[in-house]
Design an enzyme around this catalytic site. Structure first.
Site, mmCIF file in Angstrom:
data_model
loop_
_atom_site.group_PDB
_atom_site.id
_atom_site.type_symbol
_atom_site.label_atom_id
_atom_site.label_comp_id
_atom_site.label_asym_id
_atom_site.label_seq_id
_atom_site.Cartn_x
_atom_site.Cartn_y
_atom_site.Cartn_z
ATOM 1 N N ASN A 154 -2.363 -2.136 -3.790
ATOM 2 C CA ASN A 154 -3.502 -1.249 -3.630
ATOM 3 C C ASN A 154 -3.342 -0.044 -4.548
ATOM 4 O OD1 ASN A 154 -5.947 -0.286 -1.886
ATOM 5 N ND2 ASN A 154 -4.559 1.471 -1.972
ATOM 6 N N GLU A 155 -4.300 0.141 -5.451
ATOM 7 C CA GLU A 155 -4.395 1.324 -6.300
ATOM 8 C C GLU A 155 -3.093 1.627 -7.051
ATOM 9 O OE1 GLU A 155 -6.015 4.732 -4.368
ATOM 10 O OE2 GLU A 155 -7.870 3.720 -3.790
ATOM 11 N N TYR A 201 -14.903 5.684 -4.803
ATOM 12 C CA TYR A 201 -15.321 6.756 -3.902
ATOM 13 C C TYR A 201 -16.433 7.624 -4.481
ATOM 14 C CZ TYR A 201 -11.587 5.672 -0.637
ATOM 15 O OH TYR A 201 -10.799 5.031 0.295
ATOM 16 N N TRP A 243 -13.983 2.420 4.203
ATOM 17 C CA TRP A 243 -12.712 3.097 4.456
ATOM 18 C C TRP A 243 -13.000 4.366 5.246
ATOM 19 C CZ3 TRP A 243 -7.829 1.459 3.726
ATOM 20 C CH2 TRP A 243 -6.817 2.383 3.971
ATOM 21 N N GLU A 280 -3.614 11.058 6.155
ATOM 22 C CA GLU A 280 -4.202 11.068 4.820
ATOM 23 C C GLU A 280 -3.174 11.541 3.788
ATOM 24 O OE1 GLU A 280 -6.556 10.252 1.844
ATOM 25 O OE2 GLU A 280 -6.804 9.573 3.907
ATOM 26 N N TRP A 281 -2.055 10.816 3.751
ATOM 27 C CA TRP A 281 -1.013 11.005 2.749
ATOM 28 C C TRP A 281 -0.552 12.457 2.655
ATOM 29 C CZ3 TRP A 281 0.843 6.433 2.253
ATOM 30 C CH2 TRP A 281 -0.004 5.327 2.327
ATOM 31 N N GLU A 290 -12.635 -0.627 -0.902
ATOM 32 C CA GLU A 290 -12.614 0.698 -0.271
ATOM 33 C C GLU A 290 -13.746 1.539 -0.816
ATOM 34 O OE1 GLU A 290 -9.154 3.232 -0.315
ATOM 35 O OE2 GLU A 290 -7.811 1.564 0.140
ATOM 36 N N HIS A 302 0.863 -1.180 0.000
ATOM 37 C CA HIS A 302 0.000 0.000 0.000
ATOM 38 C C HIS A 302 0.903 1.235 0.000
ATOM 39 C CE1 HIS A 302 -4.270 1.460 1.084
ATOM 40 N NE2 HIS A 302 -3.570 2.529 0.709
#
Length: 689
Positions: free
Chosen positions: A302-303, A445, A553, A560-561, A506, A229
């Site tokens: 992931n992504e 999302y 999620w 948050e990054w 997610e 991730h």
């Protein structure tokens, strides 16, 4: 199986000749003739027409397509008429074995970034954490530079939620809430600090994840593991702060960008020969050997779109460094290597199953992400533009990995119009074909409307996205539209086969609440989950899509990054005990200007403790963090308990009880515990008939 794809592929000759889906397109537009010559950048056939490959290659007004698609070629339902409300309905049940749960990621929650032998990751470097002396670090002296691409400079994952020390509390909390499944990631640099297995395996890191998994199993929570991730070990990516290293040079570790040869505008990904692919395979084997008997569900990445496409050109994610900054080339080199690394991990998984070293019923997949793109109008041009957007993100990875009509290759729309696309070799295609995943991991999302030719130049990139009429979260990119989720599920089922199981890995909503009590009444998130689960039920029961699970999620607010702690996606509000962290960037920290590839100036007031929310790094403050239930997770507990979509009005109109605090000690006079009786068992009406 999947419906015929207008770009679909099935081998039709020697490598470099047209695939069957290419021929299907050509049959729709026969005046182009048969296959054109292979393009160095397109990795396949190009039409005999001026400008192909190129940004306008294709039918007039529909670049990327030899024939403009019609309304009947885009997923129903809701052809221009969308639901504007989701009223309460009678309880709707889900399939018996449906999987419900919550998710997190290692860098976002673990903290303990330099404890017990963990190596430096590219996110430590990107955020400017003090990595001096850590395995794999590229920072030689404190203060370490922070990337200019960081949105909230000074925020790091150094402490985050302190899950590394608090995992027993958090698992007990999940058990009290009735969580059925927990999707989490393992930090590669905590297992293999430099990323290179020959440099040594960190046994303390290995034991930590054994402890987490054992704790989950003890509490009857099913673990689901994501192997990667975004936290690539920095030891696999060389770079200099103020000097461009050469590309495609084997003297340097190139991370996902590794290429063997080629010019700067036509690099050839190393694929199976890449060091990062080899080491990911080594890492995968370690994970399967250590945890394979305990964990049934595995996700390799992931992504991939997020950490490749957004990891360059200043788009917000690590690494965003020179010489791999050009967003028209390097994401596609990285993506190619990621796809092959995924296939190699699946191959190892299958081999271990064949030899009886892994249970035969254990499953492996990959999670990819896509926000729905709806045509702004019913015009063929807008329909093509929306399809083009979906193919350029989700199908970029999923067409090669899952195949379309049995063919594993990049979408034809990308090959026709992109300035650079790599080729799959015959052996790579065979590897992908032989190692198709067991299910489809889907992160989703929000939604947006796509209109063609907003710029006026008529190119494939001339489209724009708007969100009129949709509700926005705190995140600038997130607009709620549950009907878009239903349409995306149909799109995936149509393209990759209705028999393919889809796991919703997610979906979530962001806010920026500042207290536990304010956060508890989270109408936006509660309505988000109510409507999305409603449309997921429709996709299963009305449309026949094979959806097998839904992971919300996320478990709790976390790092948050690039947005630090300014955006909160948690179903539980987290008190981070903001304070001082001397290992994070401060006013004196240099700034790495990613576009220029040089260190220039200092961070200044932007990085100071008073300006940035930083979880306090003292052990007592970090361990003293508390988690607080929001209405959304109180309602979800009834959903999980009944395996049904239940009326959410009880949590939209008001709430139940006061602050539900998980942890130890007190929070603003409220006693915190590891369990709670709120909201109580689902009432009789929630079970339905």
């Amino acid at each position: 199986g999947a419906r015929p794809d207008s770009r679909g592929t099935e081998p039709c000759g020697a490598e470099g000749e047209c695939d069957a889906t290419h021929l299907l397109q050509l049959a729709q537009h026969r005046e182009l003739g048969s296959c054109g010559t292979p393009g160095a950048h397109t990795g396949g056939c190009v039409p005999h027409e001026p400008g192909c490959p190129g940004p306008t290659c294709g039918a007039p007004g529909c670049p990327g397509f030899l024939k403009c698609p019609g309304e009947d070629e885009f997923p129903l339902p809701y052809r221009g008429k969308y639901p504007h409300e989701y009223p309460a309905v009678a309880t709707r049940h889900f399939p018996k074995d449906f999987k419900w749960g919550l998710g997190t990621a290692s860098y976002q929650i673990e903290g303990a970034y330099k404890e017990d032998g963990r190596g430096a990751s590219i996110w430590d470097t990107f955020s400017g954490a003090d990595t001096v002396g850590m395995p794999g670090s590229v920072c030689k002296g404190k203060p370490c530079p922070v990337s200019s691409v960081m949105g909230i400079k000074g925020a790091t994952g150094n402490v985050a939620n302190d899950f590394y020390h608090k995992y027993k509390q958090d698992v007990a909390m999940m058990a009290s809430m009735g969580v059925k499944s927990y999707r989490f990631s393992i930090a590669w640099p905590r297992i293999i600090p430099t990323g290179v297995k020959a440099d040594g395996i960190n046994q303390k890191g290995v034991q930590f994840y054994h402890d987490v998994i054992d704790e989950l199993v003890k509490h009857k929570i099913e673990p689901m593991v994501t192997m990667y991730h975004w936290d690539l070990p920095q030891g696999l990516l060389d770079f200099e702060w103020s000097e461009k290293i050469p590309t495609c040079d084997p003297k340097y570790k190139q991370g996902w960008f590794e290429c063997q040869e080629g010019s700067s505008d036509n690099p050839q990904p190393s694929g199976v020969d890449a060091l990062v692919v080899t080491e990911f395979a080594n890492y995968a084997k370690v994970l399967f050997q250590e945890y394979g008997q305990k964990v049934k569900y595995w996700f390799t990445f992931n992504e991939a779109w997020t950490f490749t496409y957004l990891g360059s050109d200043g788009r917000g994610k690590a690494p965003n460094v020179q010489p791999w900054y050009d967003g028209s080339i390097w994401p596609y080199v990285a993506g190619h290597n990621v796809i092959i690394a995924h296939a190699e991990a699946v191959r190892i998984f299958r081999k271990m199953q064949t030899k009886g070293k892994l249970p035969s019923d254990h499953l492996i997949s990959i999670t990819n992400n896509q926000d729905w793109r709806e045509p702004k109008s019913s015009s063929p041009e807008d329909i093509a533009a929306a399809e083009y957007a979906l193919e350029g993100q989700l199908a970029w990875f999923c067409d090669p990995i899952f195949g379309v009509n049995g063919v594993h290759d990049y979408p034809w729309s990308m090959k026709m119009t992109y300035p650079y696309m790599p080729n799959f070799t015959a052996s790579e295609k065979a590897l992908l074909r032989a190692n198709r995943p067991d299910l489809f991991g889907l992160n989703h999302y929000g939604t947006g409307f796509v209109q063609f030719n907003c710029s006026g130049d008529g190119t494939a990139s001339s489209s724009c996205t708007s969100e009129d009429g949709l509700v926005q979260a705190v995140s600038v990119w997130l607009y709620q539209a549950a009907w878009g989720f239903r349409k995306l599920l149909n799109w995936v089922g149509d393209r990759y086969g209705k028999d393919l199981a889809i796991m919703g890995t997610e979906s979530g909503w962001s806010d920026n609440t500042i207290s536990a009590q304010q956060a508890k009444y989270d109408v936006g998130r509660t309505m988000y989950y109510h409507s999305y689960i409603h449309e997921m039920w429709n996709a299963i029961n009305v449309d026949g899509v094979n959806v097998v699970g839904f992971m919300a999620w996320s478990l709790m607010d976390n790092y948050e990054w690039e947005r630090g702690y300014a955006e909160r996606f948690g179903c539980l509000w987290n008190d981070f005990n903001f304070g001082s962290d001397p290992d994070s960037p401060d006013a004196s920290s240099p700034v790495y200007e990613a576009k220029q590839g040089v260190v220039n100036g200092v961070c200044g007031v932007a990085c100071t403790d008073s300006n940035v929310g930083k979880p306090a790094s003292s052990a007592s403050k970090a361990y003293g963090q508390t988690r607080h239930a929001k209405n959304s997770v109180l309602w979800l507990q009834w959903v999980w308990e009944t395996n049904s979509l239940v009326d959410a009005n009880r949590f939209l109109a008001s709430t139940i009880g006061g602050d539900v605090c998980y942890g130890e000690g007190e929070h603003n006079g409220v006693a915190c515990r590891l369990n709670s009786s709120v909201p109580g068992p689902a009432p009789a009406w929630a079970w339905g008939p």
